[in-house]
Design a protein around this motif. Sequence first.
Motif, PDB file in Angstrom:
ATOM      1  N   ARG A 234      16.423  -1.985 -10.552  1.00 29.54           N
ATOM      2  CA  ARG A 234      15.915  -1.685 -11.901  1.00 29.54           C
ATOM      3  C   ARG A 234      14.409  -1.926 -11.977  1.00 29.54           C
ATOM      4  N   ALA A 235      13.948  -2.987 -11.334  1.00 27.90           N
ATOM      5  CA  ALA A 235      12.512  -3.263 -11.309  1.00 27.90           C
ATOM      6  C   ALA A 235      11.765  -2.161 -10.567  1.00 27.90           C
ATOM      7  N   LEU A 236      12.348  -1.641  -9.504  1.00 33.69           N
ATOM      8  CA  LEU A 236      11.736  -0.531  -8.776  1.00 33.69           C
ATOM      9  C   LEU A 236      11.676   0.711  -9.658  1.00 33.69           C
ATOM     10  N   GLY A 237      12.720   0.933 -10.456  1.00 35.31           N
ATOM     11  CA  GLY A 237      12.715   2.079 -11.372  1.00 35.31           C
ATOM     12  C   GLY A 237      11.546   2.019 -12.337  1.00 35.31           C
ATOM     13  N   GLN A 238      11.222   0.828 -12.824  1.00 35.07           N
ATOM     14  CA  GLN A 238      10.081   0.663 -13.722  1.00 35.07           C
ATOM     15  C   GLN A 238       8.778   0.913 -12.982  1.00 35.07           C
ATOM     16  N   PHE A 239       8.706   0.436 -11.732  1.00 37.71           N
ATOM     17  CA  PHE A 239       7.512   0.665 -10.911  1.00 37.71           C
ATOM     18  C   PHE A 239       7.298   2.155 -10.694  1.00 37.71           C
ATOM     19  N   VAL A 240       8.363   2.877 -10.425  1.00 38.08           N
ATOM     20  CA  VAL A 240       8.277   4.324 -10.210  1.00 38.08           C
ATOM     21  C   VAL A 240       7.844   5.033 -11.494  1.00 38.08           C
ATOM     22  N   ALA A 241       8.335   4.543 -12.627  1.00 40.37           N
ATOM     23  CA  ALA A 241       7.976   5.158 -13.911  1.00 40.37           C
ATOM     24  C   ALA A 241       6.485   5.044 -14.197  1.00 40.37           C
ATOM     25  N   ASP A 242       5.825   4.047 -13.602  1.00 42.42           N
ATOM     26  CA  ASP A 242       4.387   3.846 -13.813  1.00 42.42           C
ATOM     27  C   ASP A 242       3.558   4.419 -12.663  1.00 42.42           C
ATOM     28  N   SER A 243       4.053   5.453 -12.024  1.00 38.63           N
ATOM     29  CA  SER A 243       3.425   5.986 -10.810  1.00 38.63           C
ATOM     30  C   SER A 243       1.975   6.410 -11.015  1.00 38.63           C
ATOM     31  N   ARG A 244       1.640   6.894 -12.185  1.00 35.45           N
ATOM     32  CA  ARG A 244       0.280   7.387 -12.417  1.00 35.45           C
ATOM     33  C   ARG A 244      -0.754   6.277 -12.536  1.00 35.45           C
ATOM     34  N   ALA A 245      -0.283   5.050 -12.631  1.00 39.40           N
ATOM     35  CA  ALA A 245      -1.209   3.929 -12.788  1.00 39.40           C
ATOM     36  C   ALA A 245      -1.823   3.487 -11.466  1.00 39.40           C
ATOM     37  N   LEU A 246      -1.304   4.013 -10.346  1.00 39.02           N
ATOM     38  CA  LEU A 246      -1.765   3.570  -9.026  1.00 39.02           C
ATOM     39  C   LEU A 246      -2.269   4.740  -8.199  1.00 39.02           C
ATOM     40  N   PRO A 247      -3.188   4.484  -7.259  1.00 38.83           N
ATOM     41  CA  PRO A 247      -3.593   5.516  -6.297  1.00 38.83           C
ATOM     42  C   PRO A 247      -2.379   5.941  -5.473  1.00 38.83           C
ATOM     43  N   PRO A 248      -2.334   7.192  -5.007  1.00 37.71           N
ATOM     44  CA  PRO A 248      -1.151   7.707  -4.290  1.00 37.71           C
ATOM     45  C   PRO A 248      -0.698   6.848  -3.121  1.00 37.71           C
ATOM     46  N   ARG A 249      -1.641   6.390  -2.283  1.00 41.38           N
ATOM     47  CA  ARG A 249      -1.237   5.605  -1.113  1.00 41.38           C
ATOM     48  C   ARG A 249      -0.651   4.264  -1.519  1.00 41.38           C
ATOM     49  N   GLU A 250      -1.253   3.629  -2.492  1.00 44.47           N
ATOM     50  CA  GLU A 250      -0.764   2.338  -2.965  1.00 44.47           C
ATOM     51  C   GLU A 250       0.611   2.486  -3.595  1.00 44.47           C
TER      52      GLU A 250
END
Length: 347
Positions: A234-250
């Motif tokens: 579930r925590a990973l799902g939240q991280f994925v939902a915020d994908s635009r907040a990070l540079p692509p490689r990160e």
Amino acid sequence: MNIQLLTHKIPVGISQCLMGEAVRYNAGHKHSKICTRLLGRCFDYVALCPEVAIGLGVPRDPIRLVKSDSSPGAEVRVIGVVDKTLDVTEPLRDYADSVVPALERVRGYIFMQNSPSCGLKGVRRYLPNGHGIDSSGIGVFAARLRERFPHLPMEEAGRLNNSEIRENFLTRVFAYDAWFRYVEGEEYVEGGEEGERQQHPEDVHAGAPRAARVIEFYTAYKYLLLAHHQGLTRALGQFVADSRALPPREFADGVRGRIMEILAHMASRKDRTNALMHLQGHLKQYLDKGEKAELTRLIEEYRQGLKPVSAVLTLLRHYLPRSPHQFIHNQLLLAAEPAELGLCDFH
């Protein structure tokens, strides 16, 4: 994203003595039939012996981990047992650094346990006076490779005699390999050298995979991840939902690291039952009353330990063509498990 099981063998690093080669300090070996006869069906091994590689020879006087003192943060060196002036700490670390390019292609690593160079955990440590102090060490070569490849699935050969641990290691290696084939845009080259790979530029932008590709991979693994650890998934799902907040490689590295962390947890019967019930929920509108009851009963029998998970997966796959939704068709939880591939039972 339709992730298929690889038809080629997956490159995996291994301690050379486990292949039956006489490279140990006493001119012996630690041949692992589990590694060579069973896992060798799907692994293409890259065998290394760091102690021989740095020139210690065969046979040779043994070495061991020595702490400078008993304090928690004391320095640990690899020192000769007979010749205490022999210190091979830096040569082992330097050798690990030198083989990094050759190991970029491996998708897992199997180490010899209890080794001052290759042990992953529980290696005996000593004080300078020769007294043992604890069994909390890690081999210097193994530790260096773990630093350089933090997401790489690693396991000790002795632990692979346990079928559940073996299944977990296989699951992680399959996932790690799939990541590079589907996310990083690498695949095996037909007609080339065994294990040779090439990269598809359309899947990688400026040295990083497209976020959409990363999200597709996570989505395909979602229910398999739930079977290993619900909270972290579930925590990973939240991280994925915020994908635009990070540079692509990160973002890509963050997702890969979290996926490998989740899969390192053993899949519990409770969490796996929960994942199976999620799959059932996606299919129930396409089943009649009797079929729903049969599937519910089979999942409950698995939860109680009366039926293997393969029985539930077989029935789910039988009903799968009825669903028009690609999401459910792509779930890796429904792919062939290591046990179903004959890679868990060994006689």
